[in-house]
Structure formats: C-alpha cells, structure tokens
Design a protein around this motif. Structure first.
Motif, PDB file in Angstrom:
ATOM      1  N   TYR A   1       0.842  -1.197   0.000  1.00 32.64           N
ATOM      2  CA  TYR A   1       0.000   0.000   0.000  1.00 32.64           C
ATOM      3  C   TYR A   1       0.878   1.249   0.000  1.00 32.64           C
ATOM      4  O   TYR A   1       1.971   1.245   0.574  1.00 32.64           O
ATOM      5  N   PHE A   2       0.366   2.309  -0.597  1.00 34.02           N
ATOM      6  CA  PHE A   2       1.076   3.587  -0.594  1.00 34.02           C
ATOM      7  C   PHE A   2       0.180   4.662   0.031  1.00 34.02           C
ATOM      8  O   PHE A   2      -1.037   4.670  -0.168  1.00 34.02           O
ATOM      9  N   VAL A   3       0.818   5.513   0.809  1.00 32.34           N
ATOM     10  CA  VAL A   3       0.074   6.511   1.580  1.00 32.34           C
ATOM     11  C   VAL A   3       0.726   7.881   1.353  1.00 32.34           C
ATOM     12  O   VAL A   3       1.950   7.968   1.201  1.00 32.34           O
ATOM     13  N   ALA A   4      -0.102   8.939   1.329  1.00 31.70           N
ATOM     14  CA  ALA A   4       0.430  10.307   1.238  1.00 31.70           C
ATOM     15  C   ALA A   4       0.220  11.026   2.567  1.00 31.70           C
ATOM     16  O   ALA A   4      -0.866  10.979   3.130  1.00 31.70           O
TER      17      ALA A   4
ATOM     18  N   ASP B   1      -3.537   4.963  -7.140  1.00 27.75           N
ATOM     19  CA  ASP B   1      -2.754   3.915  -6.468  1.00 27.75           C
ATOM     20  C   ASP B   1      -2.627   4.165  -4.965  1.00 27.75           C
ATOM     21  O   ASP B   1      -2.100   3.328  -4.240  1.00 27.75           O
ATOM     22  N   LEU B   2      -3.070   5.334  -4.501  1.00 30.18           N
ATOM     23  CA  LEU B   2      -2.929   5.645  -3.073  1.00 30.18           C
ATOM     24  C   LEU B   2      -4.022   4.929  -2.264  1.00 30.18           C
ATOM     25  O   LEU B   2      -5.177   4.872  -2.690  1.00 30.18           O
ATOM     26  N   SER B   3      -3.635   4.400  -1.113  1.00 34.14           N
ATOM     27  CA  SER B   3      -4.611   3.744  -0.227  1.00 34.14           C
ATOM     28  C   SER B   3      -5.112   4.675   0.861  1.00 34.14           C
ATOM     29  O   SER B   3      -6.103   4.383   1.523  1.00 34.14           O
TER      30      SER B   3
ATOM     31  N   ARG C   1     -13.728  12.415  13.406  1.00 38.65           N
ATOM     32  CA  ARG C   1     -14.773  12.577  12.389  1.00 38.65           C
ATOM     33  C   ARG C   1     -14.386  13.551  11.276  1.00 38.65           C
ATOM     34  O   ARG C   1     -15.244  14.085  10.588  1.00 38.65           O
ATOM     35  N   ASN C   2     -13.076  13.758  11.068  1.00 37.78           N
ATOM     36  CA  ASN C   2     -12.600  14.638   9.994  1.00 37.78           C
ATOM     37  C   ASN C   2     -13.308  15.996  10.024  1.00 37.78           C
ATOM     38  O   ASN C   2     -13.706  16.538   8.991  1.00 37.78           O
ATOM     39  N   PHE C   3     -13.427  16.543  11.215  1.00 34.66           N
ATOM     40  CA  PHE C   3     -14.162  17.794  11.404  1.00 34.66           C
ATOM     41  C   PHE C   3     -13.201  18.872  11.920  1.00 34.66           C
ATOM     42  O   PHE C   3     -12.467  18.648  12.881  1.00 34.66           O
ATOM     43  N   VAL C   4     -13.196  20.033  11.258  1.00 37.37           N
ATOM     44  CA  VAL C   4     -12.332  21.126  11.711  1.00 37.37           C
ATOM     45  C   VAL C   4     -13.217  22.223  12.307  1.00 37.37           C
ATOM     46  O   VAL C   4     -14.014  22.847  11.605  1.00 37.37           O
ATOM     47  N   HIS C   5     -13.075  22.419  13.623  1.00 34.65           N
ATOM     48  CA  HIS C   5     -13.849  23.471  14.297  1.00 34.65           C
ATOM     49  C   HIS C   5     -13.401  24.841  13.800  1.00 34.65           C
ATOM     50  O   HIS C   5     -14.202  25.717  13.540  1.00 34.65           O
TER      51      HIS C   5
ATOM     52  N   ILE D   1     -11.311  13.181  -3.308  1.00 35.92           N
ATOM     53  CA  ILE D   1     -10.130  12.329  -3.094  1.00 35.92           C
ATOM     54  C   ILE D   1     -10.549  10.872  -3.311  1.00 35.92           C
ATOM     55  O   ILE D   1     -11.460  10.392  -2.627  1.00 35.92           O
ATOM     56  N   PRO D   2      -9.885  10.161  -4.239  1.00 35.88           N
ATOM     57  CA  PRO D   2     -10.363   8.827  -4.598  1.00 35.88           C
ATOM     58  C   PRO D   2      -9.960   7.717  -3.621  1.00 35.88           C
ATOM     59  O   PRO D   2     -10.005   6.551  -3.989  1.00 35.88           O
ATOM     60  N   CYS D   3      -9.547   8.061  -2.413  1.00 37.41           N
ATOM     61  CA  CYS D   3      -9.205   7.033  -1.413  1.00 37.41           C
ATOM     62  C   CYS D   3      -9.537   7.611  -0.037  1.00 37.41           C
ATOM     63  O   CYS D   3      -9.792   8.817   0.077  1.00 37.41           O
ATOM     64  N   PRO D   4      -9.532   6.803   1.008  1.00 36.01           N
ATOM     65  CA  PRO D   4      -9.833   7.359   2.337  1.00 36.01           C
ATOM     66  C   PRO D   4      -8.864   8.494   2.705  1.00 36.01           C
ATOM     67  O   PRO D   4      -7.666   8.390   2.444  1.00 36.01           O
ATOM     68  N   ALA D   5      -9.399   9.565   3.268  1.00 42.80           N
ATOM     69  CA  ALA D   5      -8.555  10.699   3.665  1.00 42.80           C
ATOM     70  C   ALA D   5      -8.853  11.060   5.119  1.00 42.80           C
ATOM     71  O   ALA D   5      -9.978  10.889   5.595  1.00 42.80           O
TER      72      ALA D   5
END
Ligand code: ZN
Length: 405
Positions: free
Chosen positions: A88-91, A150-152, A166-170, A190-194
């Motif tokens: 797997y590749f991650v950014a 190709d990014l996971s 929860r990916n929330f920015v106050h 974004i085509p993969c989980p962020a």
C-alpha cells in the motif's frame, strides 16, 4: 499506538488482536509467530490465525531469515513475518501558510517522493483547499510511476481545532470558514480514504516515532511557527481530548483582556509569541519599517535596535509563563520545542528558563528536560504519513472477513 479509541474507525475484539500483531511486527521488524505470541502474551493459535488474516490482506508477508529473538537457536533459518512495504502507498500532507508539503511513502514508511506545492493564499474555502490538495497529490504522483488512484490513504495535517475522529475542523487559520465537515468533501474529490488531524499532534507522532520522543512515555511537543501548537503524549499515547478541542496551548490565556489573537479572543499566548504577533507588534511600534519575517526582527535585535529587543523579550517572558503552566499541569519527562523554519533563540534564552523556573510549583526536583528540535516540513509530513499508515492499517483489517478465525 494503534488504538480503537483514537481512530475514526471502530473495531471489534478480533480486529483489535490483528492490529496488535501488525503493530508488533511494525515495531520489531521481521519476527516469528512464536515470538509474537510470547511478546503479546497470547496463544500461538491466536497469532497463527491473525497472521494468516494479515497475509491475506497483503499487509505482511513471510520471509525466511534468522530470528532476532535471543531464545532462538542461532544459524537455523526460520519463517518470519514482516511488513509488505509494497502493498500500500500513503500520502502525508502538511498544510502550511505558503506551501503544501506532500510526502509519498510505502507501507513501511519509506519515502517514495517529496513534493512542495506553493500556495498563493494563506487561507481559503474548504472546497478550494480540498481541490488544491488534489492538485498537490497529482503533482506528487506524477514524479513517480504511480497515479493518485494507487494511493490507499491520504493524511492531512492542518493548524487549528480538529476532531480527527470525524474529519471535522472546528476552526483553522488556513480556512475562511468555521465548523467544516471534511468527510463529504474528501469523498467528492479524493479517490481514497482521507484523514485530517491537528498538525501539532502529527509532529508529536513524528517525534515519538522518529525524533526526540523515542522511548519516552510522557512528553509534550510545542510547535512554534505562524501559531503555537501542542501535542501531548501520555503513557505512550497521543492525547486528543474528547472533542478535538484540547491541547490548544496557543490559545491558553496569559493576559486578561490582552492582545487580539487570530482566533478572535484576547490575551492568548499565540497573540504574543506567534510569527504574526511579533511582526504586528514591530509594525505598530515602527510604522515605516515593517519587518517581513521574524528573522528580520532577530537581525534588528542583534544590531541593537531597542524595540526589536523588547518585542522578542516580551515574547520570551510570555512563552516562559506558558511553559511553566504546562509543567505544573503535566509534569512531563521532556518538553520538545519544535519548529520548521523559525529561529528560537528568544524562546530558550536564560531569561526564559528563569521565568519557567520561577513559574513552576516549588518542589525539590529538577525541571523536565526542555529540548529544541528544528526540522523542516518534511518531518511534519512524515508524522502525517505515519498517521495515514495507521488509519489505512485499521481500514484494511476491518475489510477482512469477519468469519475468519
Ligand atoms: Zn487565540
């Protein structure tokens, strides 16, 4: 380090065991099933089942080698398990005022490429930010043989109040809006989980994994650049608070009704110590000679300009007051002062250390170590990548069939 409570993704007991095994292999390197069972105090059958699942998910692979275990007989090759780096590749991204740094890593955390994308605005709408992140990711991938598909996983560090679960920015100084739910925008672009996380927390993670925090149980990381951030590691784990609103050291009050902070309140530490605060104060005091950077103020102080000296001194005194409060609250082993570009001399002078000492509750014990660590945006992004690898590991384990043994 992987824990159910810290993650946006919940886990059952079986997945928690799989992750413990994975984390052990990540920490130890190539190791045998029997050594994993001994180290985790669990049965060999449980480890065999968990490793079979992790192999099927492509997270680990079998290799033949010599075990590092002291108990193993030397010279006899054994089947060992190690991470499958190429799986797997991650950014990892760090959003700074002027640039977005992108670090692409493989599943073992090895650097594939580093790319810097310049920003022409210091703050933007959430949608524009996510579009810009996409562009920066595409540019980074174009330097390799990979595509963005190709990014996971993509992990993003941003300054401000972030509820990572929860990916929330106050609130963030990089955004023109408050209360932003990034999960929908990520799904759109974004085509993969962020994943998005407070940048100081990612620096704390990077310090713990690769920096001055290695081997420490309880330490604090104070980040100083445009604003002031804090990462808290307690009992070996990052402490995030209940709503992602804690550890806001930059907005701890050091003066009643004091200087105006970029958060809208008054008297925050950041309003005396952050880059913008120093530049603002110098600009007000010497109207025709606005400094461009904090380094300009340092130069003017070094050449004997009284106003520059007093601006830096006051920042140091406020900073010392803040640090002594941190020691009174947390009693850490170590405080790491960490920053990308800024020079720190005025924040770790003898006068500042005296201020810290005089603000700490009287005990017959030495102060905790206070260490300075200068590092570039690469290390911030490295912390982001490490967080991304953790989250991708959790997602991949969750995708495993639940009826697997
Ligand atoms: Zn503030």
């Amino acid at each position: 380090m992987l824990s159910n409570k810290d993650s946006p993704v919940s886990l059952d007991q079986r997945n928690a065991t799989r992750l413990r095994v994975l984390e052990h292999i990540r920490t130890r390197g190539a190791t045998s099933r029997i050594d994993i069972a001994t180290a985790l105090n669990t049965s060999p059958a449980t480890v065999t089942a968990a490793t079979a699942d992790l192999i099927s998910a492509g997270l680990i692979k079998e290799v033949v080698g010599e075990s590092k275990s002291k108990s193993a007989k030397r010279g006899r090759p054994r089947v060992l398990l190690q991470l499958d780096g190429s799986s797997y590749f991650v950014a990892g991204l760090k959003i700074a005022r002027q640039v977005i740094s992108v670090l692409l890593v493989d599943f073992e955390g090895k650097e594939v490429t580093l790319h810097t994308h310049s920003l022409n605005k210091t703050s933007m709408s959430p949608r524009d930010l996510v579009k810009t992140i996409y562009t920066a990711l595409e540019e980074a991938c174009s330097r390799t043989e990979m595509t963005i598909g190709d990014l996971s996983g993509v992990s993003i560090g941003i300054a401000g109040l972030v509820d990572a679960k929860r990916n929330f920015v106050h609130w963030s100084s990089s955004l023109t809006e408050r209360n932003v739910d990034f999960s929908r925008l990520f799904k759109e672009y974004i085509p993969c989980p962020a994943f998005i996380e407070n940048d100081a927390n990612l620096v704390a993670k990077a310090e713990q994994l690769f920096g001055l925090g290695i081997g420490l149980r309880n330490f604090l990381v104070v980040t100083i650049e445009h604003g002031v951030g804090l990462g808290i590691v307690l009992d070996g784990k990052l402490y995030r608070g209940e709503r992602g609103c804690g550890a806001e050291f930059g907005h701890a009050k050091v003066q009643l009704d004091g200087a105006l902070c970029q958060c809208g309140q008054r008297g925050c530490l950041e309003a005396y110590v952050g880059d913008y605060a120093l530049i603002r104060e110098m600009t007000v005091a010497t109207q025709d000679r606005k400094p461009e950077t904090v380094s300009d103020i340092h130069e003017r102080a070094n050449s004997g300009e009284q106003m520059a000296i007093s601006v830096l001194n006051r920042a140091g005194q406020m900073f010392g007051l803040g640090i002594s409060n941190l020691i009174n609250l947390f009693d850490p082993e170590c405080i790491i002062l960490s920053g990308a570009q800024m020079s720190f001399e005025h924040l770790c002078s003898d006068e500042v250390m005296d201020r810290i000492q005089s603000g700490v509750a009287n005990v017959d014990a030495p102060l905790p170590d206070i260490k300075v660590h200068h590092w570039g945006d690469l290390m911030w992004a490295k912390g982001a990548a490490a967080y991304g690898i953790e989250q991708v590991s959790i997602l991949k384990v969750k995708e495993l069939p639940t009826n697997a043994a």
